[in-house]
Motif scaffolding. Structure first.
Motif, short mmCIF file in Angstrom:
data_model
loop_
_atom_site.label_atom_id
_atom_site.label_comp_id
_atom_site.label_asym_id
_atom_site.label_seq_id
_atom_site.Cartn_x
_atom_site.Cartn_y
_atom_site.Cartn_z
N ILE A 49 -45.01 78.19 26.89
CA ILE A 49 -44.22 77.70 25.77
C ILE A 49 -44.28 76.19 25.75
CG2 ILE A 49 -41.94 77.77 24.69
CD1 ILE A 49 -41.34 80.16 26.60
N SER A 50 -44.46 75.63 24.55
CA SER A 50 -44.39 74.17 24.44
C SER A 50 -43.38 73.81 23.37
CB SER A 50 -45.76 73.59 24.09
OG SER A 50 -46.16 74.04 22.83
N TYR A 51 -42.65 72.71 23.59
CA TYR A 51 -41.67 72.26 22.60
C TYR A 51 -41.84 70.77 22.37
CZ TYR A 51 -37.26 71.24 20.33
OH TYR A 51 -36.32 70.81 19.43
N ASP A 52 -42.08 70.38 21.11
CA ASP A 52 -42.21 68.96 20.77
C ASP A 52 -40.91 68.46 20.17
OD1 ASP A 52 -44.80 68.90 21.54
OD2 ASP A 52 -45.61 69.29 19.54
N ALA A 53 -40.29 67.48 20.82
CA ALA A 53 -39.05 66.90 20.29
C ALA A 53 -39.39 65.82 19.28
CB ALA A 53 -38.21 66.33 21.43
N ILE A 54 -39.56 66.24 18.02
CA ILE A 54 -39.99 65.28 16.99
C ILE A 54 -38.90 65.03 15.97
CG2 ILE A 54 -42.46 65.71 17.19
CD1 ILE A 54 -42.18 67.74 14.95
N GLY A 55 -37.71 65.55 16.20
CA GLY A 55 -36.60 65.33 15.26
C GLY A 55 -36.38 66.54 14.37
N SER A 56 -35.11 66.73 13.97
CA SER A 56 -34.77 67.90 13.17
C SER A 56 -35.55 67.95 11.86
CB SER A 56 -33.27 67.88 12.84
OG SER A 56 -32.51 67.91 14.01
N GLY A 57 -35.63 66.81 11.18
CA GLY A 57 -36.28 66.77 9.88
C GLY A 57 -37.73 67.19 9.97
N ALA A 111 -41.17 73.14 17.66
CA ALA A 111 -40.95 71.71 17.46
C ALA A 111 -39.63 71.51 16.73
CB ALA A 111 -42.09 71.10 16.65
N GLY A 112 -39.02 70.36 16.93
CA GLY A 112 -37.79 70.04 16.21
C GLY A 112 -36.88 69.06 16.92
N ALA A 113 -35.58 69.35 16.87
CA ALA A 113 -34.52 68.40 17.23
C ALA A 113 -34.71 67.74 18.59
CB ALA A 113 -33.18 69.13 17.20
N THR A 114 -34.28 66.48 18.69
CA THR A 114 -34.32 65.77 19.96
C THR A 114 -33.03 65.99 20.74
OG1 THR A 114 -33.42 63.80 18.91
CG2 THR A 114 -35.79 63.93 19.13
N GLY A 150 -30.35 64.47 13.07
CA GLY A 150 -29.33 65.50 12.97
C GLY A 150 -27.99 65.00 13.46
N THR A 151 -27.99 64.07 14.40
CA THR A 151 -26.75 63.49 14.89
C THR A 151 -26.04 62.74 13.76
OG1 THR A 151 -27.96 63.15 16.95
CG2 THR A 151 -25.79 62.18 16.80
N THR A 152 -26.82 61.94 13.01
CA THR A 152 -26.24 61.24 11.87
C THR A 152 -25.69 62.23 10.85
OG1 THR A 152 -27.86 59.47 12.13
CG2 THR A 152 -26.71 59.57 10.03
N PHE A 209 -41.73 78.62 16.38
CA PHE A 209 -40.30 78.50 16.15
C PHE A 209 -39.96 77.03 15.92
CE2 PHE A 209 -40.90 78.03 20.68
CZ PHE A 209 -40.00 77.05 21.06
N GLY A 210 -38.85 76.79 15.23
CA GLY A 210 -38.41 75.43 14.99
C GLY A 210 -37.06 75.20 15.62
N ALA A 211 -36.54 73.96 15.50
CA ALA A 211 -35.20 73.69 16.02
C ALA A 211 -34.59 72.58 15.18
CB ALA A 211 -35.26 73.25 17.48
N SER A 212 -33.30 72.73 14.88
CA SER A 212 -32.66 71.74 14.01
C SER A 212 -31.16 71.66 14.31
CB SER A 212 -32.89 72.11 12.55
OG SER A 212 -32.05 71.38 11.72
N ASP A 213 -30.61 70.44 14.23
CA ASP A 213 -29.17 70.26 14.43
C ASP A 213 -28.40 70.46 13.14
OD1 ASP A 213 -29.92 69.41 16.92
OD2 ASP A 213 -29.95 67.32 16.32
N SER A 214 -29.11 70.49 12.01
CA SER A 214 -28.40 70.66 10.74
C SER A 214 -28.80 72.01 10.13
CB SER A 214 -28.73 69.51 9.80
OG SER A 214 -30.11 69.31 9.72
N ALA A 215 -29.26 72.96 10.97
CA ALA A 215 -29.71 74.27 10.52
C ALA A 215 -30.75 74.11 9.41
CB ALA A 215 -28.55 75.13 10.08
N MET A 216 -30.69 74.94 8.38
CA MET A 216 -31.56 74.77 7.20
C MET A 216 -30.69 75.08 6.00
SD MET A 216 -35.07 76.66 8.37
CE MET A 216 -36.08 76.44 6.92
#
Lengths: 355, 325
Positions: free
Chosen positions: A70-78, A45-48, A180-182, A91-98
């Motif tokens: 595999i499933s991926y939920d686009a719920i936003g980086s935060g 889950a993570g970034a859109t 993450g775009t902001t 696993f996670g996903a983020s546009d601003s890493a961690m």
């Protein structure tokens, strides 16, 4: 906004359906697969921002690998980072890493894998302009600070002598949700302008923008608002702006050149900067060097644990991430993202091997 | 003979009047207690809603306190919250809508009650206006974006170009903004104002109208100097209820007002209202931000409750005093 949500829900429902179909096909093709070949479920889950690309990867990968789902939920980086820290996903996903503080909260350890990259464009709607808007670094900072109030401002005119600039009010369109775009956009502004950094909103996923700013939800919400508002300008991911048919401003980069955003602009920037990639693979590009670099580009990361208790799960996940870093990069350009420079992909592959 | 007579009497007794059987009494009691409890339940429901929202908002109320009402930033990153721009936008849009919707609503009520039209056409028009109330809010929002804004944008931008020094026209209309929002809002409250004003006007005893004509007034003198003042309390109550509706209206405003956190006098600049703020920010709010949004909901709830209570009091008072006259 509601439409948006509806689209997402129907999209998820579709995903679910295709997933179901996949299963039933499985059963048709191979007579008794369940007992011999156990299907491993992986959930992320993570970034859109990179979600369209990841969904594409999953569909393509599962065509040849029937033993993983595999499933991926686009719920936003935060939100995705939050789930990853509390170990509720594989696993996670983020546009601003961690950041380091977030990394220290994960007892299993964190490996950041840059998986794709994209550019953020300034999309605008100015009727009968007669050309493409050029914005210098001071100009677009001052526009988002609310200091330039009308499009026929002498400073904009000076930069764009051939355009028919109307006396419309400048309206900026920004994100209302934690994004993450902001973060990437405000990180860029903070690094090029002292005023933005110290007296302006600074860097963050959710900001109080000064001036005549309209808030919209998600990349698509911002694109829609720009489309309906004269004299508006906002920041969106390149692919969204392109699909919405919006005009995109030509921006000045660090070297003082004006760069037009297009499919290959993030690729150039990445090629110019990959040498700076640190060993933890967390490279932000707040103000990229290079004569041909488009100025606002960001990587998007997959978040992996350094240890996986379930060996089999990790084998399958590694297979998928490996495939994404190699084969998956072919799908990037079509969807508006940049393929990783080979050197970055190589270090990422090395990093997975070490887990 | 005598037995058949007594039979007949008994039958008559059955039809006319019998003391209530225990079953009747029981049913009656059940019915009464059910209806009273339902009536009280609605009251309890309101109390419960206020309690629940207030309870969720309590941590935020304690932490931010009164500064919430006067602050102008909304910055979840740094935990700074203020809703003055939203309170301002809520009242500004509702007052604008009240002026426009109120004027047209009362005019329509006069037109439909004072025999300007044949009775049949009156009824058709009346139901068409009431149909406006049945249009979903989101449809008004879409209509505003795709029809109304392109229609009024040239006019608004002409006003800005020629009268830009007037604070009301100090910005151009880009798309979503205060003026299109207020226009749509005025259409939305029109049925409320028109219906209650019609009731107030038709509740005036015909003697009063006849007396006015008898004293030699013209039709317009009778309407403006006698009928409207007589119905004024009811009309005023209708206006207050319309105002209450405008304050709480959400979906159309969230789509049209522009969601912009700023204080501006300009009619054409984007703005924000409390309801629109709630609609936009709830889906992605963190735990603390949810508490803050609940605080904003409490503020909105108090404003709308107060306005509606005032409206109801005015209407009931006017009905009572109307009866005395």
């Amino acid at each position: 906004m509601i439409l948006n949500r509806f689209l997402i829900i129907s999209f998820l429902a579709l995903q679910f359906l295709t997933f179901l179909c996949g299963c039933s096909e499985d059963k048709d093709n191979e007579q008794q697969p369940a007992t011999e070949n156990k299907v491993v479920l992986l959930h992320g889950a993570g970034a859109t921002f990179p979600a369209p690309l990841y969904q594409k990867w999953i569909v393509e990968y599962q065509k040849n690998h029937k033993d993983v789902a595999i499933s991926y939920d686009a719920i936003g980086s935060g939100a995705g980072t939050k789930l990853f820290i509390s170990e509720q996903v594989d696993f996670g996903a983020s546009d601003s890493a961690m950041n380091d503080e977030q990394v220290s909260k994960v007892s299993k350890g964190v490996q950041l894998i840059p998986a794709t990259a994209g550019s953020i464009v300034l999309a605008y709607n100015i009727p009968d302009l007669g050309g493409r808007l050029r914005l210098s670094r001071e100009l677009y900072v001052d526009i988002f600070l609310g200091k330039i109030r009308f499009w026929d401002d002498p400073r904009i005119k000076k930069e764009n002598p051939n355009l028919q600039l109307p006396s419309l009010s400048v309206v900026t369109v920004v994100r209302s949700d934690s994004s993450g775009t902001t973060w990437a956009f405000s990180n860029h502004l903070s690094s090029i302008s002292k005023l933005w950094r110290e007296q302006g909103p600074g860097t963050g996923k959710e900001l109080d923008f000064p001036g005549n700013a309209m808030f919209g939800s998600g990349n698509s919400g911002v694109s829609t608002k720009i489309k309906h508002s004269w004299g508006s300008i906002g920041y969106v991911e390149y692919g969204f702006a392109k699909r919405a048919g919006l005009d995109m401003a030509i921006l000045e980069n660090k070297a003082g050149n004006f760069i037009e955003p297009n499919e290959s602009s993030p690729t150039e920037t990445l090629a110019n900067t990959y040498a700076q990639m640190p060993s933890n693979l967390r490279l932000f590009l707040p103000d990229p060097d290079g004569d041909t670099s488009y100025p606002i580009v960001t990587y998007s990361w997959l978040l992996l644990y350094k240890q996986y208790d379930n060996k089999e799960k990790w084998e399958k996940l590694r297979g998928f991430v490996r495939w994404g870093l190699l084969e998956g990069q072919k799908f990037s350009s079509d969807l508006g993202y940049a393929p990783l420079p080979p050197a970055v992909a190589k270090s990422a592959l090395k990093a997975i091997k070490a887990i | 003979m005598s037995s058949s007579l007594s039979n007949q009497q008994q039958q008559n007794n059955d039809q006319i009047a019998v003391p209530p059987t225990p079953r009747d009494i029981l049913l009656d009691r059940i019915f009464r207690s059910l209806t009273t409890s339902f009536a009280w339940l609605t009251l309890l429901l309101i109390v419960y809603i206020v309690w629940e929202i207030g309870g969720t908002a309590l941590p935020a109320i304690k932490e931010i306190g009164f500064g919430f009402l006067t602050g102008t930033t909304w910055n979840p990153n740094q935990g700074e919250f203020g809703i003055l721009p939203q309170i301002w936008g809520t009242f500004y849009s509702s007052l604008l809508a009240l002026f426009l919707g109120g004027f047209f609503g009362v005019a329509i009520a006069v037109f439909l009650t004072q025999d300007f039209l044949p009775h049949k056409i009156q009824i058709v028009l009346k139901s068409i206006i009431e149909l406006l109330a049945a249009i979903p809010s989101v449809v008004y929002g879409l209509w505003g974006i795709f029809v109304l804004i392109p229609l009024i944008r040239p006019v608004a931008n002409w006003l800005h170009a020629t009268l830009g020094w007037v604070p009301f026209f100090s910005t151009s209309l880009s798309g979503p903004g205060m003026f299109p929002a207020a226009l749509v809002l005025s259409i939305m409250i029109l049925p409320t104002v028109a219906a209650i004003s019609q009731d107030a006007l038709s509740a005036i005893p015909s003697k009063i109208k006849e007396a006015a004509y008898g004293m030699g007034t013209t039709r317009w003198e009778a309407i403006l100097k006698v009928l409207l003042p007589t119905a004024s309390r009811g009309i005023f109550g209708g206006l207050v209820l319309g105002f209450g509706r405008a304050l709480g209206e959400t979906m159309a405003l969230a789509m049209l007002v522009g969601n912009s956190n700023q204080l501006s006098l300009s009619l054409f600049s984007p703005a924000d209202t409390l309801a629109a703020l709630l609609a936009l920010n709830f889906p992605e709010a963190s735990e603390y931000e949810t508490q803050v949004l609940m605080f904003a909901a409490v503020v909105l709830l108090f404003i709308t409750l107060a306005v509606n209570i005032v409206g109801e009091i005015i209407i009931s008072y006017s009905e009572r005093s109307g009866g005395k006259k």
